[in-house]
Design an enzyme around this catalytic site. Structure first.
Site, short mmCIF file in Angstrom:
data_model
loop_
_atom_site.label_atom_id
_atom_site.label_comp_id
_atom_site.label_asym_id
_atom_site.label_seq_id
_atom_site.Cartn_x
_atom_site.Cartn_y
_atom_site.Cartn_z
N SER A 14 0.83 -1.21 0.00
CA SER A 14 0.00 0.00 0.00
C SER A 14 0.87 1.26 0.00
O SER A 14 1.87 1.35 0.72
CB SER A 14 -0.90 0.01 1.24
OG SER A 14 -1.53 1.26 1.35
N PHE A 15 0.45 2.23 -0.80
CA PHE A 15 1.17 3.52 -0.85
C PHE A 15 0.64 4.48 0.22
O PHE A 15 1.23 5.52 0.48
CB PHE A 15 1.01 4.14 -2.25
CG PHE A 15 1.90 5.32 -2.49
CD1 PHE A 15 3.28 5.19 -2.50
CD2 PHE A 15 1.35 6.58 -2.72
CE1 PHE A 15 4.11 6.30 -2.72
CE2 PHE A 15 2.18 7.70 -2.95
CZ PHE A 15 3.56 7.55 -2.95
N THR B 78 -9.15 -0.98 3.01
CA THR B 78 -9.00 -1.34 1.60
C THR B 78 -9.43 -2.78 1.37
O THR B 78 -9.95 -3.44 2.28
CB THR B 78 -7.56 -1.03 1.12
OG1 THR B 78 -7.50 -1.22 -0.29
CG2 THR B 78 -6.51 -1.91 1.79
N LYS C 7 -13.94 -3.39 2.59
CA LYS C 7 -14.70 -2.14 2.53
C LYS C 7 -16.20 -2.32 2.82
O LYS C 7 -16.88 -1.36 3.20
CB LYS C 7 -14.54 -1.48 1.15
CG LYS C 7 -13.18 -0.85 0.93
CD LYS C 7 -13.13 -0.13 -0.42
CE LYS C 7 -11.78 0.46 -0.68
NZ LYS C 7 -11.74 1.22 -1.94
N GLY D 184 -17.74 -3.15 -9.84
CA GLY D 184 -17.26 -3.57 -8.52
C GLY D 184 -17.30 -2.42 -7.53
O GLY D 184 -18.04 -1.45 -7.71
N GLY D 185 -16.47 -2.53 -6.49
CA GLY D 185 -16.48 -1.54 -5.42
C GLY D 185 -16.21 -0.12 -5.90
O GLY D 185 -16.97 0.81 -5.61
N THR E 123 -19.79 -9.21 -16.01
CA THR E 123 -20.96 -9.87 -15.42
C THR E 123 -22.12 -8.89 -15.44
O THR E 123 -22.17 -7.95 -14.63
CB THR E 123 -20.64 -10.30 -13.96
OG1 THR E 123 -19.36 -10.93 -13.95
CG2 THR E 123 -21.69 -11.23 -13.41
N GLU F 121 -25.25 -9.02 -14.63
CA GLU F 121 -26.18 -8.91 -13.48
C GLU F 121 -25.65 -7.90 -12.46
O GLU F 121 -26.41 -7.17 -11.84
CB GLU F 121 -26.35 -10.26 -12.76
CG GLU F 121 -26.83 -11.41 -13.62
CD GLU F 121 -25.70 -12.05 -14.42
OE1 GLU F 121 -24.83 -12.69 -13.80
OE2 GLU F 121 -25.68 -11.90 -15.66
N THR G 129 -12.24 -1.31 -13.81
CA THR G 129 -11.94 -2.75 -13.65
C THR G 129 -10.46 -2.92 -13.32
O THR G 129 -9.67 -1.97 -13.42
CB THR G 129 -12.25 -3.56 -14.93
OG1 THR G 129 -11.22 -3.32 -15.90
CG2 THR G 129 -13.60 -3.19 -15.53
P1 NAP Z 1 -13.64 -5.22 -7.54
O1 NAP Z 1 -14.74 -4.81 -6.64
O2 NAP Z 1 -13.05 -6.57 -7.38
O3 NAP Z 1 -14.18 -5.07 -9.06
C1 NAP Z 1 -13.39 -5.53 -10.14
C2 NAP Z 1 -14.06 -5.17 -11.46
O4 NAP Z 1 -13.19 -5.58 -12.53
C3 NAP Z 1 -15.40 -5.87 -11.72
O5 NAP Z 1 -16.25 -5.04 -12.43
C4 NAP Z 1 -14.96 -7.08 -12.57
O6 NAP Z 1 -15.97 -7.58 -13.40
C5 NAP Z 1 -13.89 -6.43 -13.43
N1 NAP Z 1 -12.97 -7.44 -13.98
C6 NAP Z 1 -12.02 -8.13 -13.32
N2 NAP Z 1 -11.38 -8.94 -14.19
C7 NAP Z 1 -11.94 -8.73 -15.41
C8 NAP Z 1 -11.72 -9.28 -16.71
N3 NAP Z 1 -10.76 -10.19 -16.94
N4 NAP Z 1 -12.46 -8.82 -17.73
C9 NAP Z 1 -13.42 -7.86 -17.55
N5 NAP Z 1 -13.69 -7.33 -16.33
C10 NAP Z 1 -12.96 -7.77 -15.28
O7 NAP Z 1 -12.40 -4.22 -7.45
P2 NAP Z 1 -12.42 -2.65 -7.06
O8 NAP Z 1 -12.21 -2.51 -5.60
O9 NAP Z 1 -13.59 -2.01 -7.68
O10 NAP Z 1 -11.05 -2.17 -7.75
C11 NAP Z 1 -10.94 -2.15 -9.15
C12 NAP Z 1 -9.67 -1.42 -9.58
O11 NAP Z 1 -9.70 -0.09 -9.14
C13 NAP Z 1 -8.38 -2.01 -9.01
O12 NAP Z 1 -7.43 -1.97 -10.04
C14 NAP Z 1 -8.01 -1.05 -7.90
O13 NAP Z 1 -6.63 -1.01 -7.65
C15 NAP Z 1 -8.49 0.26 -8.47
N6 NAP Z 1 -8.82 1.30 -7.46
C16 NAP Z 1 -8.16 2.49 -7.54
C17 NAP Z 1 -8.46 3.50 -6.64
C18 NAP Z 1 -7.73 4.81 -6.71
O14 NAP Z 1 -7.76 5.58 -5.74
N7 NAP Z 1 -7.11 5.14 -7.82
C19 NAP Z 1 -9.43 3.30 -5.65
C20 NAP Z 1 -10.10 2.07 -5.60
C21 NAP Z 1 -9.78 1.07 -6.52
P3 NAP Z 1 -16.97 -8.75 -12.90
O15 NAP Z 1 -18.06 -8.04 -12.11
O16 NAP Z 1 -17.47 -9.37 -14.13
O17 NAP Z 1 -16.17 -9.68 -12.03
#
Ligand code: NAP
Length: 291
Positions: A24-25, A71, A75, A137-138, A161, A163, A201
């Site tokens: 984590s940064f 994180t 969450k 996702g989140g 996905t 749904e 994603t």
């Molecule tokens: P998450 O809840 O696990 O959601 C992941 C998302 O990615 C879902 O929509 C998932 O689709 C999709 N996905 C994963 N693998 C895929 C694939 N091979 N093809 C197509 N879609 C795919 O994760 P999250 O917490 O939202 O985080 C997502 C990203 O945001 C991460 O890279 C995280 O590091 C980044 N992030 C950045 C910040 C920031 O401050 N910059 C803050 C939060 C998160 P499905 O629903 O179909 O599984």
């Protein structure tokens, strides 16, 4: 040997709960902000297993830990351990910031603030525009609620996905009068005026340097701004494609910085001066890129 004098009996403790947290940064980000503002505080990582979040939070209160960031993967689970929750975090359905109060921790979501600042700094106004969101996702929840909050005309959600995308669209409509549409990535060319695109994603992250959820880069011809919330690599394949087709592409580091700054401001009940915030962001950007 030098004595260590940056902590003493009055030092306030903050931290991040997650798993993994080793990379984590946030500790560097938060300790840099705290030092710049002359706070007597430290911020440390806490690795917490799934199912142990409530116990960890209870322990945090007993130890007087003033605040936490939360994180992946905690969450949502952490919401059960709170005494109060900010209405915006409740709408989003997840919490990334805890602030110690008399009765326990109050939960907030500052990801939405981080993303909002990312647009504000570039004078991008979402209101009245079509926002296209990749992911459900989140992080997508925060982006979707921001579209509602900022009165976007339409929100199009693309997700592997379907749904999950439908559920998110339903959730947004429950709070905001915004038109929503759920599409597959293969239907992307049918979107009219896709001015703003937010990529949430994990595709394209880390070693997946050739990964992008948008296979037809021609799509970006009509997009003005693309925010890919990934920041490792610094420029994702999706960002490269978007730039090559005339869109302004921004990575997720600004969002990361401003969500952290917003947590810091909530914990300390202060507003950090805008100029200082930009200076700190640039300093942390240089540090992050130089590692
Ligand atoms: P998450 O809840 O696990 O959601 C992941 C998302 O990615 C879902 O929509 C998932 O689709 C999709 N996905 C994963 N693998 C895929 C694939 N091979 N093809 C197509 N879609 C795919 O994760 P999250 O917490 O939202 O985080 C997502 C990203 O945001 C991460 O890279 C995280 O590091 C980044 N992030 C950045 C910040 C920031 O401050 N910059 C803050 C939060 C998160 P499905 O629903 O179909 O599984």
């Amino acid at each position: 040997m030098n004595c260590i004098d940056f902590t003493n009996g009055k030092t306030q403790v903050f931290g991040i709960i997650g798993n993994p947290v080793e990379k984590s940064f946030s500790p560097i980000l938060q300790n840099t902000i705290a030092r710049a503002l002359g706070m007597n505080s430290v911020y440390v990582p806490f690795k917490v297993e799934k199912g142990a979040v409530a116990t960890a939070v209870k322990g945090g209160k007993e130890l007087g830990i003033k605040g936490f960031n939360v994180t992946v993967p905690h969450k949502i689970e952490v919401m059960e351990a709170l005494c109060d929750i900010d209405p915006v975090a409740e709408r989003i359905g997840s919490v990334n910031t805890l602030k110690l109060t008399e009765n326990g921790y109050k939960g907030y979501n500052t990801d939405i603030i981080g993303l909002k600042k990312c647009f504000e700094e570039r004078n991008i106004d979402i209101s009245g525009k079509t926002v296209v969101l990749a992911g459900a996702g989140g992080a997508a929840n925060s982006a979707a609620m921001l579209a509602g909050e900022e009165k976007a005309a339409k929100l199009v959600i693309l997700n592997r996905t379907k749904e999950k995308a439908e559920k998110l669209a339903e959730r947004v409509r429950a709070y905001y009068s915004i038109e929503t549409e759920v599409l597959g990535y293969d239907e992307i060319m049918s979107i009219e005026n896709p001015e703003i695109f937010v990529q949430t994603t994990s595709v394209g992250m880390g070693n997946d340097v050739d990964g992008t959820p948008v296979k037809n880069a021609e799509f970006f011809n009509n997009v003005k701004i693309v925010v890919d919330i990934i920041y490792t690599p610094w420029e994702t394949k999706l960002m490269k494609d978007a730039s090559a087709h005339g869109a302004v592409a921004v990575n997720g580091f600004d969002m990361l910085f401003y969500q952290g700054l917003a947590s810091f401001e909530i914990w300390n009940d202060i507003k950090v001066d805008k100029e200082l915030a930009v200076k700190l962001k640039n300093q942390l950007t240089d540090f992050y890129c130089g590692r």
